[in-house]
Design a protein around this motif. Structure first.
Motif, PDB file in Angstrom:
ATOM      1  N   ASN A  18       1.148  -1.372   0.313  1.00 48.38           N
ATOM      2  CA  ASN A  18       0.381  -0.295   0.252  1.00 48.38           C
ATOM      3  C   ASN A  18       0.977   1.537   0.180  1.00 48.38           C
ATOM      4  OD1 ASN A  18       0.599  -0.317   2.710  1.00 48.38           O
ATOM      5  ND2 ASN A  18      -1.259   0.110   3.743  1.00 48.38           N
ATOM      6  N   ASP A  19       2.009   1.049  -0.298  1.00 46.82           N
ATOM      7  CA  ASP A  19       2.672   2.423  -0.348  1.00 46.82           C
ATOM      8  C   ASP A  19       3.311   3.252   0.434  1.00 46.82           C
ATOM      9  OD1 ASP A  19       4.793   3.549  -2.189  1.00 46.82           O
ATOM     10  OD2 ASP A  19       3.851   5.089  -2.744  1.00 46.82           O
ATOM     11  N   ASP A  20       3.153   2.816   1.896  1.00 40.70           N
ATOM     12  CA  ASP A  20       3.026   3.286   2.841  1.00 40.70           C
ATOM     13  C   ASP A  20       4.587   2.791   3.621  1.00 40.70           C
ATOM     14  OD1 ASP A  20       2.720   0.682   4.144  1.00 40.70           O
ATOM     15  OD2 ASP A  20       1.825   1.367   5.309  1.00 40.70           O
ATOM     16  N   ASN A  21       5.171   2.981   2.692  1.00 43.06           N
ATOM     17  CA  ASN A  21       6.901   2.296   3.445  1.00 43.06           C
ATOM     18  C   ASN A  21       7.060   1.532   4.849  1.00 43.06           C
ATOM     19  OD1 ASN A  21       8.174   4.067   1.361  1.00 43.06           O
ATOM     20  ND2 ASN A  21       7.691   5.700   2.563  1.00 43.06           N
ATOM     21  N   VAL A  22       5.526   0.930   4.666  1.00 38.69           N
ATOM     22  CA  VAL A  22       6.000  -0.640   5.879  1.00 38.69           C
ATOM     23  C   VAL A  22       6.118  -1.833   5.275  1.00 38.69           C
ATOM     24  CG1 VAL A  22       4.948  -1.136   7.821  1.00 38.69           C
ATOM     25  CG2 VAL A  22       5.172   1.033   7.444  1.00 38.69           C
ATOM     26  N   LEU A  23       6.666  -2.399   5.310  1.00 36.15           N
ATOM     27  CA  LEU A  23       5.912  -3.880   4.995  1.00 36.15           C
ATOM     28  C   LEU A  23       4.747  -4.882   5.296  1.00 36.15           C
ATOM     29  CD1 LEU A  23      10.056  -5.727   4.950  1.00 36.15           C
ATOM     30  CD2 LEU A  23       8.750  -4.977   3.498  1.00 36.15           C
ATOM     31  N   ASP A  24       4.323  -5.302   4.325  1.00 33.74           N
ATOM     32  CA  ASP A  24       3.030  -6.168   4.329  1.00 33.74           C
ATOM     33  C   ASP A  24       3.054  -8.063   3.874  1.00 33.74           C
ATOM     34  OD1 ASP A  24       1.454  -3.360   4.803  1.00 33.74           O
ATOM     35  OD2 ASP A  24       2.137  -3.331   2.945  1.00 33.74           O
ATOM     36  N   ILE A  25       2.439  -8.169   4.097  1.00 30.19           N
ATOM     37  CA  ILE A  25       2.238  -9.676   4.304  1.00 30.19           C
ATOM     38  C   ILE A  25       1.263 -10.586   3.871  1.00 30.19           C
ATOM     39  CG2 ILE A  25       2.580 -12.366   5.503  1.00 30.19           C
ATOM     40  CD1 ILE A  25       3.820 -10.435   7.847  1.00 30.19           C
ATOM     41  N   VAL A  26       1.811 -11.216   2.743  1.00 29.34           N
ATOM     42  CA  VAL A  26       0.998 -11.895   1.404  1.00 29.34           C
ATOM     43  C   VAL A  26       1.198 -13.849   1.718  1.00 29.34           C
ATOM     44  CG1 VAL A  26       0.053 -12.359  -0.970  1.00 29.34           C
ATOM     45  CG2 VAL A  26       1.028 -10.137  -0.255  1.00 29.34           C
ATOM     46  N   VAL A  27      -0.026 -14.063   2.350  1.00 26.47           N
ATOM     47  CA  VAL A  27      -0.451 -15.618   2.201  1.00 26.47           C
ATOM     48  C   VAL A  27      -0.805 -16.769   1.380  1.00 26.47           C
ATOM     49  CG1 VAL A  27      -0.371 -17.405   4.133  1.00 26.47           C
ATOM     50  CG2 VAL A  27       0.550 -15.366   4.265  1.00 26.47           C
ATOM     51  N   ALA A  28      -0.437 -17.177   0.569  1.00 27.87           N
ATOM     52  CA  ALA A  28      -1.342 -18.331   0.517  1.00 27.87           C
ATOM     53  C   ALA A  28      -1.363 -19.692   0.079  1.00 27.87           C
ATOM     54  CB  ALA A  28      -1.344 -18.250  -1.576  1.00 27.87           C
ATOM     55  N   SER A  29      -2.323 -20.257   0.792  1.00 24.63           N
ATOM     56  CA  SER A  29      -1.768 -21.595   0.728  1.00 24.63           C
ATOM     57  C   SER A  29      -2.409 -22.948   0.780  1.00 24.63           C
ATOM     58  CB  SER A  29      -1.981 -21.908   2.590  1.00 24.63           C
ATOM     59  OG  SER A  29      -1.284 -21.289   3.686  1.00 24.63           O
ATOM     60  N   ILE A  30      -2.006 -23.745   0.586  1.00 24.08           N
ATOM     61  CA  ILE A  30      -3.225 -25.024  -0.192  1.00 24.08           C
ATOM     62  C   ILE A  30      -4.673 -25.520   0.566  1.00 24.08           C
ATOM     63  CG2 ILE A  30      -2.923 -27.546  -1.229  1.00 24.08           C
ATOM     64  CD1 ILE A  30      -0.266 -27.097  -2.480  1.00 24.08           C
ATOM     65  N   VAL A  69       3.726   1.082  11.410  1.00 22.99           N
ATOM     66  CA  VAL A  69       5.816   1.218  11.313  1.00 22.99           C
ATOM     67  C   VAL A  69       5.714   0.497  12.724  1.00 22.99           C
ATOM     68  CG1 VAL A  69       7.003   3.196  12.069  1.00 22.99           C
ATOM     69  CG2 VAL A  69       5.017   3.092  10.273  1.00 22.99           C
ATOM     70  N   ASP A  70       5.115   0.531  13.385  1.00 27.80           N
ATOM     71  CA  ASP A  70       5.696  -0.630  15.107  1.00 27.80           C
ATOM     72  C   ASP A  70       6.076  -1.415  14.776  1.00 27.80           C
ATOM     73  OD1 ASP A  70       3.307  -1.722  14.937  1.00 27.80           O
ATOM     74  OD2 ASP A  70       2.980  -0.585  16.975  1.00 27.80           O
ATOM     75  N   GLY A  71       5.691  -2.290  13.510  1.00 34.63           N
ATOM     76  CA  GLY A  71       6.333  -3.780  13.657  1.00 34.63           C
ATOM     77  C   GLY A  71       4.983  -4.906  13.724  1.00 34.63           C
ATOM     78  N   SER A  72       3.761  -4.488  14.790  1.00 35.64           N
ATOM     79  CA  SER A  72       2.714  -5.703  13.978  1.00 35.64           C
ATOM     80  C   SER A  72       2.096  -5.129  12.876  1.00 35.64           C
ATOM     81  CB  SER A  72       2.153  -4.647  15.545  1.00 35.64           C
ATOM     82  OG  SER A  72       1.575  -3.379  15.545  1.00 35.64           O
ATOM     83  N   VAL A  73       0.576  -6.079  12.909  1.00 35.83           N
ATOM     84  CA  VAL A  73       0.050  -5.898  11.896  1.00 35.83           C
ATOM     85  C   VAL A  73      -1.094  -5.751  12.233  1.00 35.83           C
ATOM     86  CG1 VAL A  73       2.237  -7.381  10.393  1.00 35.83           C
ATOM     87  CG2 VAL A  73       0.498  -8.370  11.779  1.00 35.83           C
ATOM     88  N   ILE A  74      -2.115  -5.925  11.329  1.00 33.98           N
ATOM     89  CA  ILE A  74      -3.610  -5.546  11.116  1.00 33.98           C
ATOM     90  C   ILE A  74      -3.528  -7.190  11.166  1.00 33.98           C
ATOM     91  CG2 ILE A  74      -3.811  -2.812  11.031  1.00 33.98           C
ATOM     92  CD1 ILE A  74      -5.243  -4.089   7.911  1.00 33.98           C
ATOM     93  N   GLU A  75      -5.350  -7.768  11.683  1.00 36.03           N
ATOM     94  CA  GLU A  75      -5.369  -8.745  11.520  1.00 36.03           C
ATOM     95  C   GLU A  75      -5.753  -8.877  10.095  1.00 36.03           C
ATOM     96  OE1 GLU A  75     -10.046 -10.559  11.826  1.00 36.03           O
ATOM     97  OE2 GLU A  75      -9.128  -9.319  13.586  1.00 36.03           O
TER      98      GLU A  75
END
Length: 138
Positions: free
Chosen positions: A8-20, A32-38
Motif C-alpha cells: 500500500n505504498d506506506d513504506n511499511v512491509l506487508d505480508i501476503v499468504v497463500a496456502s494449499i 510502523v511499529d512492526g505489528s500487523v493488522i488482522e
C-alpha cells in the motif's frame, strides 16, 4: 507460500499468504511499529488450492498486485489493486484442462515492460510462459 512487500505504498512491509487447501489470499498490512493488522482475506473462488504467490505491477498502474496459481485447477489468478478497494478486481487465466501447477515466478521475459508469468506444469510435463499483455485482460 509467503511473500513480503510494501503493498500500500506506506513504506511499511506487508505480508501476503497463500496456502494449499484454502481459496483465499491473506494480506496482513504492517504498521510502523512492526505489528500487523488482522488478516484480510481475498477470495480467489471456491475450491481453489493455491500453491504459489508473487507480487508485481501486472497492469502497469504503479500499484503492486498479487498473482497466485491454483495447484489442481491450473488457473493463474491476478488480484489487482484499484484505489480504495485493493484486490477486489480479479482476472483468471486457465493453463489447460489437465494442468497441475507446482511453481511460479514472474519476470519481463520479452522486454515489453509487462511482467510475464512462468509456471511449472506437471500435468503437461512442461514449463509454461504467459505473456500477460497477450493472455489476460487486466
Amino acid at each position: 507460500m509467503i511473500v513480503i512487500s510494501d503493498l500500500n505504498d506506506d513504506n511499511v512491509l506487508d505480508i501476503v499468504v497463500a496456502s494449499i487447501g484454502f481459496d483465499v489470499v491473506g494480506v496482513l498490512f504492517g504498521y510502523v511499529d512492526g505489528s500487523v493488522i488482522e488478516q484480510t482475506a481475498y477470495s480467489t473462488r471456491t475450491g481453489s488450492d493455491l500453491i504459489a504467490v508473487a507480487i508485481g505491477d501486472f497492469n502497469t498502474d504503479n500499484k503492486l498486485d498479487i498473482v497466485v496459481v491454483d495447484f489442481l485447477d491450473g488457473n493463474i489468478v491476478v488480484l489487482l489493486q484499484n484505489g480504495s478497494r485493493p484486490f477486489q478486481s480479479m482476472s483468471t487465466c486457465s493453463t489447460g484442462e489437465y494442468s497441475i501447477l507446482l511453481y511460479m515466478t514472474i519476470a519481463d521475459l520479452n522486454n515489453d515492460n509487462h511482467l510475464d508469468i512462468i509456471v511449472i506444469n506437471c500435468g503437461y510435463d512442461n514449463i509454461g510462459v504467459y505473456y500477460l499483455d497477450m493472455v489476460m485482460e487486466l
